[in-house]
Design a protein around this motif. Structure first.
Motif, PDB file in Angstrom:
ATOM      1  N   ASN A  76      35.807  39.707  36.030  1.00  0.00           N
ATOM      2  CA  ASN A  76      36.140  38.330  35.672  1.00  0.00           C
ATOM      3  C   ASN A  76      35.212  37.293  36.291  1.00  0.00           C
ATOM      4  OD1 ASN A  76      38.860  38.469  34.114  1.00  0.00           O
ATOM      5  ND2 ASN A  76      39.022  39.971  35.759  1.00  0.00           N
ATOM      6  N   HIS A  77      34.080  37.732  36.788  1.00  0.00           N
ATOM      7  CA  HIS A  77      33.151  36.848  37.502  1.00  0.00           C
ATOM      8  C   HIS A  77      31.999  36.445  36.592  1.00  0.00           C
ATOM      9  CE1 HIS A  77      30.866  35.223  40.822  1.00  0.00           C
ATOM     10  NE2 HIS A  77      31.897  35.479  41.621  1.00  0.00           N
ATOM     11  N   PRO A  78      31.562  35.189  36.667  1.00  0.00           N
ATOM     12  CA  PRO A  78      30.462  34.751  35.799  1.00  0.00           C
ATOM     13  C   PRO A  78      29.069  35.230  36.233  1.00  0.00           C
ATOM     14  CG  PRO A  78      31.187  32.931  37.183  1.00  0.00           C
ATOM     15  CD  PRO A  78      32.135  34.080  37.430  1.00  0.00           C
ATOM     16  N   TYR A  79      28.905  35.699  37.466  1.00  0.00           N
ATOM     17  CA  TYR A  79      27.589  36.135  37.938  1.00  0.00           C
ATOM     18  C   TYR A  79      27.319  37.580  37.556  1.00  0.00           C
ATOM     19  CZ  TYR A  79      27.582  32.044  41.123  1.00  0.00           C
ATOM     20  OH  TYR A  79      27.608  30.795  41.667  1.00  0.00           O
ATOM     21  N   ASP A  80      26.039  37.914  37.348  1.00  0.00           N
ATOM     22  CA  ASP A  80      25.636  39.291  37.062  1.00  0.00           C
ATOM     23  C   ASP A  80      25.922  40.209  38.249  1.00  0.00           C
ATOM     24  OD1 ASP A  80      24.687  38.570  34.550  1.00  0.00           O
ATOM     25  OD2 ASP A  80      22.639  38.296  35.257  1.00  0.00           O
ATOM     26  N   VAL A  81      25.611  39.730  39.447  1.00  0.00           N
ATOM     27  CA  VAL A  81      25.819  40.507  40.672  1.00  0.00           C
ATOM     28  C   VAL A  81      26.587  39.623  41.658  1.00  0.00           C
ATOM     29  CG1 VAL A  81      24.724  41.821  42.530  1.00  0.00           C
ATOM     30  CG2 VAL A  81      23.635  41.724  40.274  1.00  0.00           C
ATOM     31  N   PRO A  82      27.900  39.559  41.511  1.00  0.00           N
ATOM     32  CA  PRO A  82      28.672  38.686  42.396  1.00  0.00           C
ATOM     33  C   PRO A  82      28.818  39.257  43.795  1.00  0.00           C
ATOM     34  CG  PRO A  82      30.146  39.870  40.939  1.00  0.00           C
ATOM     35  CD  PRO A  82      28.744  40.216  40.512  1.00  0.00           C
ATOM     36  N   GLU A  83      28.881  38.358  44.752  1.00  0.00           N
ATOM     37  CA  GLU A  83      29.242  38.735  46.116  1.00  0.00           C
ATOM     38  C   GLU A  83      30.734  39.071  46.099  1.00  0.00           C
ATOM     39  OE1 GLU A  83      29.602  36.548  50.453  1.00  0.00           O
ATOM     40  OE2 GLU A  83      29.713  35.348  48.631  1.00  0.00           O
ATOM     41  N   ILE A  84      31.067  40.282  46.478  1.00  0.00           N
ATOM     42  CA  ILE A  84      32.469  40.676  46.634  1.00  0.00           C
ATOM     43  C   ILE A  84      32.525  41.468  47.933  1.00  0.00           C
ATOM     44  CG2 ILE A  84      34.473  41.847  45.642  1.00  0.00           C
ATOM     45  CD1 ILE A  84      32.963  41.739  42.909  1.00  0.00           C
ATOM     46  N   ILE A  85      32.992  40.815  48.976  1.00  0.00           N
ATOM     47  CA  ILE A  85      33.020  41.449  50.295  1.00  0.00           C
ATOM     48  C   ILE A  85      34.404  41.279  50.904  1.00  0.00           C
ATOM     49  CG2 ILE A  85      30.537  41.178  50.690  1.00  0.00           C
ATOM     50  CD1 ILE A  85      31.163  38.760  52.447  1.00  0.00           C
ATOM     51  N   ALA A  86      34.696  42.130  51.877  1.00  0.00           N
ATOM     52  CA  ALA A  86      36.002  42.054  52.526  1.00  0.00           C
ATOM     53  C   ALA A  86      35.853  42.242  54.024  1.00  0.00           C
ATOM     54  CB  ALA A  86      36.944  43.118  51.964  1.00  0.00           C
ATOM     55  N   GLN A  87      36.734  41.596  54.751  1.00  0.00           N
ATOM     56  CA  GLN A  87      36.828  41.759  56.195  1.00  0.00           C
ATOM     57  C   GLN A  87      38.267  42.105  56.538  1.00  0.00           C
ATOM     58  OE1 GLN A  87      35.528  37.832  57.480  1.00  0.00           O
ATOM     59  NE2 GLN A  87      33.664  38.770  58.285  1.00  0.00           N
ATOM     60  N   PRO A  88      38.457  43.059  57.429  1.00  0.00           N
ATOM     61  CA  PRO A  88      39.828  43.351  57.849  1.00  0.00           C
ATOM     62  C   PRO A  88      40.386  42.204  58.688  1.00  0.00           C
ATOM     63  CG  PRO A  88      38.262  44.666  59.095  1.00  0.00           C
ATOM     64  CD  PRO A  88      37.476  43.918  58.063  1.00  0.00           C
ATOM     65  N   ILE A  89      41.655  41.980  58.544  1.00  0.00           N
ATOM     66  CA  ILE A  89      42.377  41.027  59.398  1.00  0.00           C
ATOM     67  C   ILE A  89      42.941  41.849  60.551  1.00  0.00           C
ATOM     68  CG2 ILE A  89      44.318  39.435  59.559  1.00  0.00           C
ATOM     69  CD1 ILE A  89      43.939  38.909  56.543  1.00  0.00           C
ATOM     70  N   THR A  90      42.406  41.648  61.729  1.00  0.00           N
ATOM     71  CA  THR A  90      42.811  42.473  62.865  1.00  0.00           C
ATOM     72  C   THR A  90      44.084  41.983  63.539  1.00  0.00           C
ATOM     73  OG1 THR A  90      41.372  41.243  64.361  1.00  0.00           O
ATOM     74  CG2 THR A  90      40.450  43.232  63.325  1.00  0.00           C
ATOM     75  N   HIS A  91      44.396  40.704  63.373  1.00  0.00           N
ATOM     76  CA  HIS A  91      45.603  40.147  63.977  1.00  0.00           C
ATOM     77  C   HIS A  91      46.218  39.146  63.003  1.00  0.00           C
ATOM     78  CE1 HIS A  91      43.192  41.447  67.405  1.00  0.00           C
ATOM     79  NE2 HIS A  91      44.336  41.633  68.019  1.00  0.00           N
ATOM     80  N   SER A  92      47.524  39.199  62.863  1.00  0.00           N
ATOM     81  CA  SER A  92      48.235  38.212  62.051  1.00  0.00           C
ATOM     82  C   SER A  92      49.688  38.161  62.515  1.00  0.00           C
ATOM     83  CB  SER A  92      48.170  38.567  60.563  1.00  0.00           C
ATOM     84  OG  SER A  92      48.852  39.765  60.304  1.00  0.00           O
ATOM     85  N   HIS A  93      50.320  37.058  62.228  1.00  0.00           N
ATOM     86  CA  HIS A  93      51.740  36.935  62.545  1.00  0.00           C
ATOM     87  C   HIS A  93      52.510  37.913  61.658  1.00  0.00           C
ATOM     88  CE1 HIS A  93      55.763  35.252  62.847  1.00  0.00           C
ATOM     89  NE2 HIS A  93      55.357  34.743  64.001  1.00  0.00           N
ATOM     90  N   THR A  94      53.488  38.586  62.222  1.00  0.00           N
ATOM     91  CA  THR A  94      54.234  39.625  61.519  1.00  0.00           C
ATOM     92  C   THR A  94      54.865  39.113  60.224  1.00  0.00           C
ATOM     93  OG1 THR A  94      54.685  40.716  63.618  1.00  0.00           O
ATOM     94  CG2 THR A  94      56.064  41.354  61.772  1.00  0.00           C
ATOM     95  N   ASP A  95      55.458  37.926  60.256  1.00  0.00           N
ATOM     96  CA  ASP A  95      56.105  37.391  59.053  1.00  0.00           C
ATOM     97  C   ASP A  95      55.083  37.152  57.940  1.00  0.00           C
ATOM     98  OD1 ASP A  95      58.523  37.450  60.384  1.00  0.00           O
ATOM     99  OD2 ASP A  95      58.482  35.314  60.894  1.00  0.00           O
ATOM    100  N   TYR A  96      53.926  36.638  58.317  1.00  0.00           N
ATOM    101  CA  TYR A  96      52.873  36.398  57.324  1.00  0.00           C
ATOM    102  C   TYR A  96      52.396  37.722  56.735  1.00  0.00           C
ATOM    103  CZ  TYR A  96      48.641  34.686  55.100  1.00  0.00           C
ATOM    104  OH  TYR A  96      47.676  34.386  54.175  1.00  0.00           O
TER     105      TYR A  96
END
Length: 109
Positions: A76-96
């Motif tokens: 669904n991206h308009p670019y031929d080679v889109p940036e699609i990267i991910a980073q792990p979330i190492t800490h977050s509030h439990t409810d979130y």
């Protein structure tokens, strides 16, 4: 607990980012999406140095959704080679974290 991810991509403008964000939320691939506009991007493409103003989209999801969300963004991206990267979330509030997991596991059911 399930690993959370920040998935990032850049798009040509706010409208393109907003449209993709709504589709990610509607598909339950992301629980929340933030859009930052006015990002200055400098890169090399086909031998030329390019400068663009872009919008950056950051989606909160789970590691389990990575194959699906990355494929969805690519399709669904308009670019031929889109940036699609991910980073792990190492800490977050439990409810979130529970909310993100609940919002993104609906797509799997």
């Amino acid at each position: 607990m399930t690993e959370l991810l920040l998935v990032m991509t850049s798009l040509p403008d706010r409208d393109a980012a907003k449209a993709l964000a709504k589709r990610l939320i509607d598909s339950h691939l992301a629980a929340c999406v933030q859009i930052q506009t006015g990002v200055q991007t400098i890169y090399r493409w086909e031998g030329r140095i390019c400068e663009e103003q872009e919008a950056v989209l950051v989606a909160k999801t789970t590691a389990e959704q990575w194959p699906t969300i990355s494929s969805f963004i690519k399709q669904n991206h308009p670019y031929d080679v889109p940036e699609i990267i991910a980073q792990p979330i190492t800490h977050s509030h439990t409810d979130y974290a529970r909310w993100v997991i609940a919002e993104t596991t609906i797509a799997s059911n």
